[in-house]
Design a protein around this motif. Structure first.
Motif, mmCIF file in Angstrom:
data_model
loop_
_atom_site.group_PDB
_atom_site.id
_atom_site.type_symbol
_atom_site.label_atom_id
_atom_site.label_comp_id
_atom_site.label_asym_id
_atom_site.label_seq_id
_atom_site.Cartn_x
_atom_site.Cartn_y
_atom_site.Cartn_z
ATOM 1 N N GLY A 186 15.324 61.186 51.492
ATOM 2 C CA GLY A 186 14.734 61.185 52.676
ATOM 3 C C GLY A 186 14.244 62.603 53.312
ATOM 4 N N THR A 187 14.511 63.011 54.404
ATOM 5 C CA THR A 187 14.089 64.425 54.568
ATOM 6 C C THR A 187 15.056 65.621 54.236
ATOM 7 O OG1 THR A 187 15.323 63.997 56.981
ATOM 8 C CG2 THR A 187 13.085 63.450 56.863
ATOM 9 N N ARG A 188 16.062 65.010 53.580
ATOM 10 C CA ARG A 188 16.965 66.181 53.194
ATOM 11 C C ARG A 188 16.167 66.647 51.899
ATOM 12 N NH1 ARG A 188 22.028 63.115 52.155
ATOM 13 N NH2 ARG A 188 22.168 65.060 50.507
ATOM 14 N N GLY A 189 15.441 65.888 50.978
ATOM 15 C CA GLY A 189 14.931 66.809 49.995
ATOM 16 C C GLY A 189 14.909 65.814 48.809
ATOM 17 N N THR A 190 14.711 66.669 47.503
ATOM 18 C CA THR A 190 14.812 65.908 46.390
ATOM 19 C C THR A 190 15.915 66.573 45.324
ATOM 20 O OG1 THR A 190 12.538 65.220 46.257
ATOM 21 C CG2 THR A 190 13.458 65.388 44.365
ATOM 22 N N PHE A 191 16.756 65.901 44.788
ATOM 23 C CA PHE A 191 17.811 66.421 44.238
ATOM 24 C C PHE A 191 17.970 65.936 42.725
ATOM 25 C CE2 PHE A 191 18.976 66.116 48.667
ATOM 26 C CZ PHE A 191 19.396 67.424 48.752
ATOM 27 N N VAL A 192 18.383 67.000 41.865
ATOM 28 C CA VAL A 192 18.498 66.511 40.468
ATOM 29 C C VAL A 192 20.040 65.521 40.407
ATOM 30 C CG1 VAL A 192 19.274 67.482 38.159
ATOM 31 C CG2 VAL A 192 17.621 68.559 39.533
ATOM 32 N N ARG A 193 19.858 64.488 39.836
ATOM 33 C CA ARG A 193 21.216 63.781 39.304
ATOM 34 C C ARG A 193 21.950 64.439 38.435
ATOM 35 N NH1 ARG A 193 19.941 57.474 38.961
ATOM 36 N NH2 ARG A 193 21.974 57.601 39.157
ATOM 37 N N VAL A 194 23.143 64.448 38.812
ATOM 38 C CA VAL A 194 24.231 64.865 37.735
ATOM 39 C C VAL A 194 24.669 64.020 36.726
ATOM 40 C CG1 VAL A 194 26.410 65.796 37.370
ATOM 41 C CG2 VAL A 194 25.206 66.561 39.201
ATOM 42 N N HIS A 195 24.670 62.542 37.264
ATOM 43 C CA HIS A 195 25.117 61.393 36.322
ATOM 44 C C HIS A 195 24.062 60.456 36.330
ATOM 45 C CE1 HIS A 195 27.446 58.567 34.131
ATOM 46 N NE2 HIS A 195 27.109 57.513 35.080
ATOM 47 N N ILE A 196 23.417 60.170 35.048
ATOM 48 C CA ILE A 196 22.468 59.278 34.718
ATOM 49 C C ILE A 196 22.916 58.088 34.133
ATOM 50 C CG2 ILE A 196 20.092 59.115 33.640
ATOM 51 C CD1 ILE A 196 19.820 62.159 34.065
ATOM 52 N N ALA A 197 22.843 56.776 34.782
ATOM 53 C CA ALA A 197 23.371 55.760 34.082
ATOM 54 C C ALA A 197 22.952 55.500 32.695
ATOM 55 C CB ALA A 197 22.743 54.508 34.835
ATOM 56 N N GLY A 198 23.939 55.346 31.827
ATOM 57 C CA GLY A 198 23.590 54.931 30.360
ATOM 58 C C GLY A 198 23.543 56.182 29.641
ATOM 59 N N ARG A 199 23.792 57.461 30.285
ATOM 60 C CA ARG A 199 23.720 58.633 29.417
ATOM 61 C C ARG A 199 24.883 59.420 29.913
ATOM 62 N NH1 ARG A 199 17.863 59.586 31.144
ATOM 63 N NH2 ARG A 199 16.692 57.925 29.737
ATOM 64 N N ARG A 200 25.157 60.344 29.089
ATOM 65 C CA ARG A 200 26.492 61.117 29.200
ATOM 66 C C ARG A 200 26.221 62.330 30.550
ATOM 67 N NH1 ARG A 200 26.133 66.584 27.330
ATOM 68 N NH2 ARG A 200 24.590 67.112 26.173
ATOM 69 N N ASN A 201 27.276 62.721 31.230
ATOM 70 C CA ASN A 201 27.000 63.490 32.470
ATOM 71 C C ASN A 201 26.416 64.879 31.911
ATOM 72 O OD1 ASN A 201 28.235 61.559 34.238
ATOM 73 N ND2 ASN A 201 30.251 62.612 33.999
ATOM 74 N N LEU A 202 25.503 65.345 32.880
ATOM 75 C CA LEU A 202 24.909 66.571 32.399
ATOM 76 C C LEU A 202 25.865 67.721 32.876
ATOM 77 C CD1 LEU A 202 21.357 65.964 33.800
ATOM 78 C CD2 LEU A 202 22.381 65.839 31.274
ATOM 79 N N GLU A 203 26.012 68.834 32.168
ATOM 80 C CA GLU A 203 26.894 69.992 32.805
ATOM 81 C C GLU A 203 26.085 71.146 32.667
ATOM 82 O OE1 GLU A 203 30.472 70.523 30.405
ATOM 83 O OE2 GLU A 203 30.472 68.351 29.894
ATOM 84 N N PHE A 204 25.860 71.585 33.926
ATOM 85 C CA PHE A 204 24.785 72.700 34.081
ATOM 86 C C PHE A 204 25.718 73.961 34.034
ATOM 87 C CE2 PHE A 204 22.847 69.424 36.408
ATOM 88 C CZ PHE A 204 21.472 69.263 35.882
ATOM 89 N N GLY A 205 25.119 74.851 33.511
ATOM 90 C CA GLY A 205 25.706 76.362 33.478
ATOM 91 C C GLY A 205 26.448 76.665 32.446
ATOM 92 N N LYS A 206 26.672 75.765 31.236
ATOM 93 C CA LYS A 206 27.576 75.755 30.371
ATOM 94 C C LYS A 206 26.803 75.826 29.045
ATOM 95 C CE LYS A 206 31.667 73.737 32.118
ATOM 96 N NZ LYS A 206 32.523 72.555 31.842
#
Length: 57
Positions: free
Chosen positions: A37-57
């Motif tokens: 909503g008004t809080r904004g748009t966010f990158v999803r860390v966990h995407i269903a059916g895919r492995r978790n994304l690891e940022f900064g590694k």
């Protein structure tokens, strides 16, 4: 991770706001982004059916 508003990002990239809005829409439809909503748009860390994304590694 919160993304900039489409208006702000379009100014930074010097592209049409519609280009940014379409890109956000496509990424949301593929599950890479979520809107809060008004809080904004966010990158999803966990995407269903895919492995978790690891940022900064």
């Amino acid at each position: 991770m919160r993304l900039p508003a489409s208006r702000v990002l379009s100014r930074q990239l010097k592209v049409s706001r519609n280009i940014v809005k379409n890109a956000y829409h496509d990424l949301r439809s593929h599950g890479y982004l979520s809107s809060a909503g008004t809080r904004g748009t966010f990158v999803r860390v966990h995407i269903a059916g895919r492995r978790n994304l690891e940022f900064g590694k």
